[in-house]
Scaffold this active site. Sequence first.
Site: not given
Length: 494
Positions: A168-169, A193, A245-246, A267, A301, A397, A474
């Site tokens: 979502w970020n 998504p 994501g996480s 990632e 991130c 984090e 990426e």
Amino acid sequence: MNAQAATMPSPIPRLDDPGLMRSFSYIGGRWVAAGDAGTVAVYNPADNSWLGEVARLNADESAGAVDAAQVAFVKWSALLPQERAAILHRWFELMIENKQDLARIMTLEQGKPFSESLGEIDYAASFVEFYSEEAKRPNIESVTSHLPDAEVEVWREPLGVAALITPWNFPSAMITRKAAAAMAAGCTVVVHPSAETPFSALALAELGERAGVPAGVFNVVTGDAATIVDPWLEDKRVRALSFTGSTEVGKLLYRRSADTVKRLVLELGGHAPFIMFADADFDQAVDEAIKAKFATSGQDCLGANRFFVERSVYDDFCAAFAKRTKALTVGDGMDDPDIGPLMNEKAIAKQKQHVADALAKGARLLAGGKVHKKGPLFFEPTVLVDVPSDALIMQEETFGPVAAIAAFDTEEEALRRANETEYGLVAYLHTQNPRRIYRASRALQFGMVAINRTKVTGAPIPFGGMKQSGIEREGSRLGLEAFTEVKYVCRDWA
């Protein structure tokens, strides 16, 4: 499937083109309405106002997206590279033409300041443009033969259907960075998504359709993550899986992909150190520290999480950084403040936990520290100093607008503390000493090192981390090659 090109009644009156606001999933060139499973409501994190609803599809419909992608793969992979490139380039042009609307949708569903949303659309579009150009350069390598009377070549061929799971970020850029690379390579994609920011993805699908992306090449499936993704993990036809994501979820997907031996691009989390030596340009370092911490309201991130400052300039840096932090504006993203709302209550709870834990362990609070008066999902930009190594914020984090600062005495100490993490995405280094720059760049165990600056990402560079921050890269040529298979051909002309 419902073939109706459905547009929801737009609750966003600011859109110049309401047709970009879609409520249905997009599968096989059709807009698919919600069935028995109902819908997923989407809210503006700034004021909890209802933005709309999207289809909550079931597992069979999710599997149907793979069916559509598999059928489309045959023709898409057979197109001339120039033909794929032309379609991708038109998609890029439409993103730029509709940048204002795409940014409005993003700010209203994600919360980030409007100027940052505009910047993300440019960033997202840059991947489509870059890979439209790379699509025209298929890599066929001639190899000197080791056998008499034999001709040897190495080809790169598209893997097949690629599943893309995005956060979502960065609800647009994380899709295009993956999808444009896969599509340029000749793959077809199924995209899931985040349920919190689906409208940005569906707007991309609408523009892709207008650009001439063939049915089944780019599919967007909305709904509950487990319901949508589980069929893709079990399906042998899904040859690649790309996830942002996480680390916790990334490990789960890693394990679940083993049975079908998928190609993985992960990632994952970051825990970025920001290291400032006394010989750094002081004002520049403070400016870049603010950028590194508070972009995307800290929900990045790449965001600096741990600040290590040489002791001789430590007090001055802390004072200057806190002064700048206190001056940051907080508010609704459409008003374009410095800091917008966080995504959800879980994010707010983590900020509170990290602040309370650090203070309990001896840290001092120079700015912020609590929920902002703007509303329950706003958190004050916060500065903690003298933060001990055993504080939670130094271990994990934060993903929010809380900065933790500590002093160091030697170069060896700074590099050791920076590397004391299982994450290795990006590190920020500020010094004017060229030999130290070389030593530190070598010593830092991070996939990316930013020296005397914050912004380093872009379509031509390989984005990714070391250790538990991910697998593969990426962006760049490497991002395209991740969606290809190597084939060796040996011919005898006798």
